[in-house]
Motif scaffolding. Sequence first.
Motif, PDB file in Angstrom:
ATOM      1  N   UNK A   1       0.728  -1.113   0.467  1.00 11.65           N
ATOM      2  CA  UNK A   1       0.218  -0.570   0.085  1.00 11.65           C
ATOM      3  C   UNK A   1       0.532   1.109   0.056  1.00 11.65           C
ATOM      4  N   UNK A   2       1.830   1.390   1.186  1.00 12.39           N
ATOM      5  CA  UNK A   2       2.764   3.304   0.786  1.00 12.39           C
ATOM      6  C   UNK A   2       3.929   2.973  -0.412  1.00 12.39           C
ATOM      7  N   UNK A   3       3.908   2.087  -1.105  1.00 12.90           N
ATOM      8  CA  UNK A   3       3.688   1.876  -2.706  1.00 12.90           C
ATOM      9  C   UNK A   3       3.525   2.020  -3.724  1.00 12.90           C
ATOM     10  N   UNK A   4       2.088   2.115  -3.198  1.00 17.86           N
ATOM     11  CA  UNK A   4       1.127   1.941  -4.570  1.00 17.86           C
ATOM     12  C   UNK A   4       0.304   3.290  -3.744  1.00 17.86           C
ATOM     13  N   UNK A   5       0.844   4.048  -2.902  1.00 23.95           N
ATOM     14  CA  UNK A   5       0.195   5.316  -2.703  1.00 23.95           C
ATOM     15  C   UNK A   5       1.841   6.568  -2.750  1.00 23.95           C
ATOM     16  N   UNK A   6       2.603   6.065  -3.171  1.00 25.35           N
ATOM     17  CA  UNK A   6       3.660   6.396  -3.267  1.00 25.35           C
ATOM     18  C   UNK A   6       3.539   7.956  -1.585  1.00 25.35           C
ATOM     19  N   UNK A   7       3.920   7.107  -0.672  1.00 23.47           N
ATOM     20  CA  UNK A   7       4.433   7.897   0.298  1.00 23.47           C
ATOM     21  C   UNK A   7       4.846   6.789   1.387  1.00 23.47           C
ATOM     22  N   UNK A   8       5.453   7.418   2.338  1.00 27.90           N
ATOM     23  CA  UNK A   8       6.428   6.664   3.616  1.00 27.90           C
ATOM     24  C   UNK A   8       5.145   6.363   4.692  1.00 27.90           C
ATOM     25  N   UNK A   9       4.721   5.411   5.012  1.00 24.61           N
ATOM     26  CA  UNK A   9       4.562   5.092   6.057  1.00 24.61           C
ATOM     27  C   UNK A   9       5.447   6.233   7.653  1.00 24.61           C
ATOM     28  N   UNK A  10       4.655   6.148   8.433  1.00 18.78           N
ATOM     29  CA  UNK A  10       5.756   6.955  10.281  1.00 18.78           C
ATOM     30  C   UNK A  10       5.290   6.326  10.995  1.00 18.78           C
ATOM     31  N   UNK A  11       4.447   4.672  10.409  1.00 18.50           N
ATOM     32  CA  UNK A  11       4.464   3.554  11.810  1.00 18.50           C
ATOM     33  C   UNK A  11       3.539   2.625  10.323  1.00 18.50           C
ATOM     34  N   UNK A  12       3.929   1.568  11.392  1.00 18.39           N
ATOM     35  CA  UNK A  12       3.062   0.345  10.803  1.00 18.39           C
ATOM     36  C   UNK A  12       2.787  -0.737  12.095  1.00 18.39           C
ATOM     37  N   UNK A  13       1.544  -1.307  12.053  1.00 19.40           N
ATOM     38  CA  UNK A  13       1.326  -1.976  13.294  1.00 19.40           C
ATOM     39  C   UNK A  13       0.686  -3.518  12.144  1.00 19.40           C
ATOM     40  N   UNK A  14       1.374  -4.484  13.069  1.00 17.82           N
ATOM     41  CA  UNK A  14       0.847  -5.720  12.475  1.00 17.82           C
ATOM     42  C   UNK A  14      -0.898  -6.246  13.043  1.00 17.82           C
ATOM     43  N   UNK A  15      -1.681  -6.485  12.640  1.00 19.52           N
ATOM     44  CA  UNK A  15      -2.715  -6.613  13.296  1.00 19.52           C
ATOM     45  C   UNK A  15      -3.507  -7.629  12.133  1.00 19.52           C
ATOM     46  N   UNK A  16      -4.257  -8.669  13.198  1.00 25.39           N
ATOM     47  CA  UNK A  16      -5.001  -9.835  11.938  1.00 25.39           C
ATOM     48  C   UNK A  16      -6.635  -9.257  11.826  1.00 25.39           C
ATOM     49  N   UNK A  17      -6.978  -9.135  10.818  1.00 18.24           N
ATOM     50  CA  UNK A  17      -8.671  -8.460  10.363  1.00 18.24           C
ATOM     51  C   UNK A  17      -8.915 -10.289  11.035  1.00 18.24           C
ATOM     52  N   UNK A  18      -9.983 -11.103  10.941  1.00 22.57           N
ATOM     53  CA  UNK A  18     -10.264 -11.927  10.860  1.00 22.57           C
ATOM     54  C   UNK A  18      -8.651 -12.841  10.508  1.00 22.57           C
ATOM     55  N   UNK A  19      -9.185 -13.660   9.981  1.00 21.05           N
ATOM     56  CA  UNK A  19      -7.395 -14.704   9.349  1.00 21.05           C
ATOM     57  C   UNK A  19      -6.541 -14.068   8.684  1.00 21.05           C
ATOM     58  N   UNK A  20      -7.245 -13.118   8.045  1.00 20.74           N
ATOM     59  CA  UNK A  20      -6.277 -11.862   7.502  1.00 20.74           C
ATOM     60  C   UNK A  20      -4.866 -11.423   8.016  1.00 20.74           C
ATOM     61  N   UNK A  21      -3.813 -11.703   7.527  1.00 19.04           N
ATOM     62  CA  UNK A  21      -3.468 -10.380   8.535  1.00 19.04           C
ATOM     63  C   UNK A  21      -2.857  -9.236   8.025  1.00 19.04           C
ATOM     64  N   UNK A  22      -2.696  -8.371   8.535  1.00 20.68           N
ATOM     65  CA  UNK A  22      -3.274  -6.853   7.969  1.00 20.68           C
ATOM     66  C   UNK A  22      -1.531  -5.974   8.454  1.00 20.68           C
ATOM     67  N   UNK A  23      -1.443  -4.809   7.721  1.00 20.59           N
ATOM     68  CA  UNK A  23      -0.848  -3.734   8.658  1.00 20.59           C
ATOM     69  C   UNK A  23      -1.451  -2.699   8.368  1.00 20.59           C
ATOM     70  N   UNK A  24      -1.522  -1.962   9.773  1.00 20.45           N
ATOM     71  CA  UNK A  24      -2.166  -0.418   9.719  1.00 20.45           C
ATOM     72  C   UNK A  24      -0.829   0.274  10.001  1.00 20.45           C
ATOM     73  N   UNK A  25      -1.064   1.346   8.803  1.00 20.13           N
ATOM     74  CA  UNK A  25       0.137   1.839   8.273  1.00 20.13           C
ATOM     75  C   UNK A  25      -0.781   3.868   8.594  1.00 20.13           C
ATOM     76  N   UNK A  26       0.922   3.987   9.479  1.00 21.07           N
ATOM     77  CA  UNK A  26       0.339   5.410   9.848  1.00 21.07           C
ATOM     78  C   UNK A  26       0.710   6.032   8.319  1.00 21.07           C
ATOM     79  N   UNK A  27       0.261   7.829   7.918  1.00 21.25           N
ATOM     80  CA  UNK A  27       1.084   8.436   7.014  1.00 21.25           C
ATOM     81  C   UNK A  27       0.766   9.618   7.259  1.00 21.25           C
ATOM     82  N   UNK A  28       1.660  10.557   7.735  1.00 23.47           N
ATOM     83  CA  UNK A  28       1.559  11.893   8.234  1.00 23.47           C
ATOM     84  C   UNK A  28       1.447  13.003   6.962  1.00 23.47           C
TER      85      UNK A  28
END
Length: 394
Positions: free
Chosen positions: A353-380
């Motif tokens: 996602x950060x690459x698609x958005x041409x943004x660098x995240x300032x934080x990245x938190x691993x989480x699970x949405x049900x069984x799906x491994x996700x990242x919660x990205x912060x962009x300032x």
Amino acid sequence: MAKKTSFYAICPLGLESLIVEELRACGASEVKAARGGVFFSGSQACAMRACLNSRIASRILMRLAASDYYDAEDIYNFACRTRWEEHFGPGQSIRIDINAHRSPLRSLDFALLRIKDGICDRFNHFMQTRPNVDRAHPDIRIFAFVDARYCTFYLDLCGEALFKRGWRRDKGEAPLKENLASGLLMLAGWTPDKPLVDPFCGSGTIAIEAARAACGMAPGLSRAFLFENFSDFDRDLWLEIKDDARSCVNLHADVRIAASDISSIVVGKAEENARAAGLGALLEDGRLTFSQCDARSVAAPAAEGLVIANPPYGEQSNPKSASVASMMKNVSDNLKHNFPGWTAWLLTSDRNLPRQMRLSESRKIPLFNGPLECRFFRFDMVRGSFRGSPQKAS
Ligand SMILES: C[S@@+](CC[C@H](N)C(=O)[O-])C[C@H]1O[C@@H](n2cnc3c(N)ncnc32)[C@H](O)[C@@H]1O
């Protein structure tokens, strides 16, 4: 002093530290985080408050007893020895579930059957009658956890999972669980004084959980709990705890929450959910809004605030939105132009996602949405850092 019991609260992976704080606020002691849950001790009042107030827990279990075992016969004997009659009677229906971690048992189904036999044999022996099994709508739910050496019995305090608050009328497309949505708000550091925007709102889970938290509405106020069926259930204490929670509700909370989605049908359903969640007053005076809008052109309702959303992943993309990757590039452009000074938090299973958005995240938190491994990205969205805005260029 009130008697202390041991409990285990189950929560989504990655949200353990949040629930530790919630449980402490309910009066819990000996709070110890594990993976996907938290052990704690407390009184009956503490457990009731946790069921009523936790925005993060999925389920809370009360520990009854533990015993080491070698095979299913040991587990049967352990079920025969456990004093179930202190908690429920033979006229109540039961459901048993079993979970294993590194257990030597060959068949969990057989162990589960032997637990049921042990419970029924004990009731038959002492009372000449036994509880029936009802898997769909049990009065009492029993959980057995077996590891390499020990079998532990728990009673479920909740029944329906705690993320089911009782307000959801329509699910929409891939809704977040309510407790995960609340977790996102807490992890992002959202507080009611900060304007909040969810431009991919779907059924409205993030906006509704935020609005209910801002109004001090305990998540469990309009639902039932299985602990109400226990023999030693203290109804007066429970009514007092619920009255306390009701007295904290403040529908005049000063909030600004703007949720939108590309689908007008979905937006209508989110609004229905918000009304069912008791948020009609906020909808009427515009403190909580749901509107149809493409996330690529959403406007900021204030000079700063938080965007918190879970955009579609791959196949969830609306046909109007081209591919998710190119849409997210356009969403990013809109954030850069129209949301300077804001912080955007996006939950996605797509690590690109950060690459698609041409943004660098300032934080990245691993989480699970049900069984799906996700990242919660912060962009300032740093003010003044974006050059060449199309508005200026045109
Ligand atoms: C994963 S769902 C969000 C679910 C939501 N968090 C909930 O709990 O119900 C993604 C949503 O994005 C919406 N969507 C897809 N493309 C969009 C776009 N370009 N602009 C706004 N919404 C869009 C879909 O209609 C869908 O409701």
